[in-house]
Structures are given as structure tokens and as C-alpha cells.
Write an enzyme that holds these catalytic residues in place. Sequence first.
Site, PDB file in Angstrom:
ATOM      1  N   ALA A 238     -66.222 -52.349  46.330  1.00  0.00           N
ATOM      2  CA  ALA A 238     -67.476 -51.643  46.078  1.00  0.00           C
ATOM      3  C   ALA A 238     -68.593 -52.660  45.901  1.00  0.00           C
ATOM      4  O   ALA A 238     -69.591 -52.391  45.218  1.00  0.00           O
ATOM      5  CB  ALA A 238     -67.353 -50.765  44.828  1.00  0.00           C
ATOM      6  N   ALA A 239     -68.411 -53.833  46.518  1.00  0.00           N
ATOM      7  CA  ALA A 239     -69.381 -54.910  46.364  1.00  0.00           C
ATOM      8  C   ALA A 239     -70.308 -54.985  47.574  1.00  0.00           C
ATOM      9  O   ALA A 239     -71.344 -54.321  47.616  1.00  0.00           O
ATOM     10  CB  ALA A 239     -68.643 -56.233  46.154  1.00  0.00           C
ATOM     11  N   ASP A 264     -66.136 -48.831  49.954  1.00  0.00           N
ATOM     12  CA  ASP A 264     -67.419 -48.125  49.883  1.00  0.00           C
ATOM     13  C   ASP A 264     -68.512 -48.830  50.684  1.00  0.00           C
ATOM     14  O   ASP A 264     -69.573 -48.259  50.919  1.00  0.00           O
ATOM     15  CB  ASP A 264     -67.853 -48.008  48.414  1.00  0.00           C
ATOM     16  CG  ASP A 264     -69.111 -47.174  48.219  1.00  0.00           C
ATOM     17  OD1 ASP A 264     -69.151 -46.037  48.739  1.00  0.00           O
ATOM     18  OD2 ASP A 264     -70.059 -47.661  47.578  1.00  0.00           O
ATOM     19  N   GLU A 269     -72.967 -50.678  58.857  1.00  0.00           N
ATOM     20  CA  GLU A 269     -73.084 -49.316  58.340  1.00  0.00           C
ATOM     21  C   GLU A 269     -74.105 -48.537  59.158  1.00  0.00           C
ATOM     22  O   GLU A 269     -75.094 -49.106  59.634  1.00  0.00           O
ATOM     23  CB  GLU A 269     -73.506 -49.350  56.868  1.00  0.00           C
ATOM     24  CG  GLU A 269     -72.481 -50.038  55.974  1.00  0.00           C
ATOM     25  CD  GLU A 269     -72.879 -50.025  54.503  1.00  0.00           C
ATOM     26  OE1 GLU A 269     -73.988 -49.547  54.180  1.00  0.00           O
ATOM     27  OE2 GLU A 269     -72.076 -50.498  53.675  1.00  0.00           O
ATOM     28  N   HIS A 292     -71.021 -45.837  51.047  1.00  0.00           N
ATOM     29  CA  HIS A 292     -71.895 -46.683  50.229  1.00  0.00           C
ATOM     30  C   HIS A 292     -72.594 -45.855  49.144  1.00  0.00           C
ATOM     31  O   HIS A 292     -73.815 -45.851  49.016  1.00  0.00           O
ATOM     32  CB  HIS A 292     -72.947 -47.378  51.105  1.00  0.00           C
ATOM     33  CG  HIS A 292     -73.468 -48.637  50.486  1.00  0.00           C
ATOM     34  ND1 HIS A 292     -73.913 -49.703  51.227  1.00  0.00           N
ATOM     35  CD2 HIS A 292     -73.650 -49.001  49.185  1.00  0.00           C
ATOM     36  CE1 HIS A 292     -74.333 -50.667  50.426  1.00  0.00           C
ATOM     37  NE2 HIS A 292     -74.182 -50.259  49.180  1.00  0.00           N
TER      38      HIS A 292
END
Length: 411
Positions: A238-239, A264, A269, A292
Site C-alpha cells: 500500500a506504498a 493497492d 495506473e 489506489h
Amino acid sequence: MSKLSLPKDKIKVLLLENVHPNAVALLRRTGYTNVTHLRTALSGDALKDAVADAHVLGIRSRTRVTADVLEAADKLMSIGCFSIGTDQVDLHAAKTRGIPVFNAPYSNTRSVAEMVLAEIICLLRGTFQKAWACHEGGWLKSAEGSHEVRGKTLGIVGYGHIGSQLSVLAEALGMRVIFHDIVEKLAIGNAASAGSLDALLERADVVSLHVPSSPLTRDMIGARELGLMKPGAFLINAARGEVVDIDALAHALRTGHLAGAAVDVFPLEPKGGNDTFDSPLRGLRNVILTPHVGGSTEEAQANIGTEVVEKLVKYSDNGSTTGAVNFVEVSLPEQEGVSRFLHIHKNVPGVLSAINDIFSSRDINIAGEYLRTDSDIGYVVVDVNKEIEAGMGIRRALQAVPGTIRTRFLM
């Protein structure tokens, strides 16, 4: 008081990407009423046209503020990133144009930590595989491969605001917590330093990543590091998307070396909701994929709106750069009965002397003076005991000082 300062209602604020209404409300309460609030991101010529007459720009993660965009923003004096990350802005280009960039490194900490904690539980219980089967008419009523989190070892890579809060939450559930950070950190509760990244990977049942995007962290988890993880372990990212080699992760999952993952953030993206999300992790039933949204709760977005605007307003009102990610930090006192101006310049010798000469030659007394420099720029804030008027030629003289980047009167 200076008659050269720009009134607050004339300062144009452009907010993009549906920044939380808290930001707009706080701006207007503090006198910044000239606010344009758009729901979408902008790019290319549309972004350049929009920032051409803006004094303050607020964005989230999809708007890319490049050197080319900044070149078109002659009036821009500050940027607010309503997010933790600031990699969507060319920070060096902004600094060399005298534009501090502010962000919200704390406001969504709890939201991210809570989501990661939920993912740890779901991964260890196999919740998503069972849910997927139910949607398809299946019934995986079995305890095989389903485990409690109590007694398991969580390895946290990056023990900052999010990592340390996750540590507290996980320990409350009975997990053993180890962590690794390149900076020495004080352990919270019963957490302990793993000593090295390799040692953490070898010991943890679940590895959770909470590091920033940088040359040091790019592909820090690749095939070698995944191979060090315990067979049947889980990975959570999740970084930042660039931290994990996605192809190597997909291979470790397909071969069964890892039992599952939750991701995430991704190297690439979609720019909008209508674009297709593509990843080698798609279709893997032991992988939790989210778009995200680690910090995307209503509470976090409200807090971010407040935190970033408070920094932007403080800089605009009195020149304080506390919290800027690309600028020397100066925390300034409130002053009454003085005229205050800011002078941002290249870090070359003689600038401060030239500024003082401008005032002494006009018999103007300096009430306070603050200077900070880094390798690129110098930032001087000066308070003088005299009302500054246009006929004095002070603005013109200050702008003529060799190395000057930007001059602004505040009061």
C-alpha cells in the site's frame, strides 16, 4: 502596512480532482474567495491554460505538474498536493521557480493502516477466495488454509507514520511485529527492529510495505527478495507501485511460493475511471486488488483538505514554509504594524547585503529578518517599520538584485 500586497480576494486558487469541500470552505473562511473548484484532473494545454493566471494550485494524484507546465504558470506562488505523495510534481523545477509544494503526510494515516489490517485478516482467512466461490455458486466451507492473525509475525518495511500506526493495531490483535527502516526508529509497544530487510523477509508471515517512492525503493522487492520470504507468506503493498517488481510477484504467486498478496498501488495506473486496468495480477484469486484507495475514506479526504489548506494559507498570509517538501522551512511569527516581504533567490553571495542596502538607502528600519538557504535557493523574509508605497521603487529594486527569482509583499 504595504500597499503593494495583493488582496486575498484577488488571489486566484485553482483546485482540481474534486478536492474535498473542506478545502474550499476553509479558503473562503480565511478570505480567499476567488476559488475555482473542478472535479476532474487536467493535462496538456488544458492544464497550462488553467494555471496561466493561477496563484495557488491544488491537486491530488492524477494531475502531473511538470517543468513544462510550470513554465506556463508565471503567477503561481504555491502548490498543494492533497495527498501523501508529491511525485506528481517536478519538485526541483518548482523550487527553482520559487514555488513551495505542500502535502498532507499525516491525514490519511489511519485510513491506510485500517485497510491494511483488514487485508491481513482477509488474506490469512482466505476470505476473498471463499467470497468469489460463493458468487459463482460454490461453497468452500473448509478451515483448510484459514488462520487467525494472533501469534503470526507481521514484518513492516518503513516504520513511519503509517507503519508505526499499523504496528499498534496489529499488536492489539496479538500479532508479533518486526520492522525495518533505513532510519533508526524508536519501537512502539513490543515491536522490534528486524535488523535488516533480508532478516525481516525471512521471518515474517506477512510483509507490509510503507516506504516512499525514491531511487532507493524502486524495485526493492524483486525476485531475490520474494525468494527470501517464507513459503506460504503474504505480501501487502500500500506504498508505491514502483516498489515491487509486479512480474516477479505474479510468478511467486503462481508457483505457490507466496500464499497471497494485497496490492493497492501499481507501476502503471489508469488515468481515469474509463481506462482499463491491466496487470499480471488480474485473475489470481489469492490476490486482493484495489484501485489506489488506501487513503480514500471520507474522513481522510476531509482531514487532507484541512491540513493542506492550512499550510497554503499560512504561507500566503505570513510567509511560513513549514511543511513544504521542496523548500527551506521557515516558521515565522505574526507581526503587527510592519510591512513584510518575501525574497526568493538563487543561493549566490551578496543577496542579503544588497537587500539591506535597498532599505538603508531609503532610511527604512528593519524590524525583523529571517534567512534560510539550501544548495539551490535562499529565502529571505523581512519586516520593516514603514508603510511601503509604489512610488518608493522598492519592488523594482528588489527584483533587480542579481539572482532574484521571486519577490512578494504580504502586509
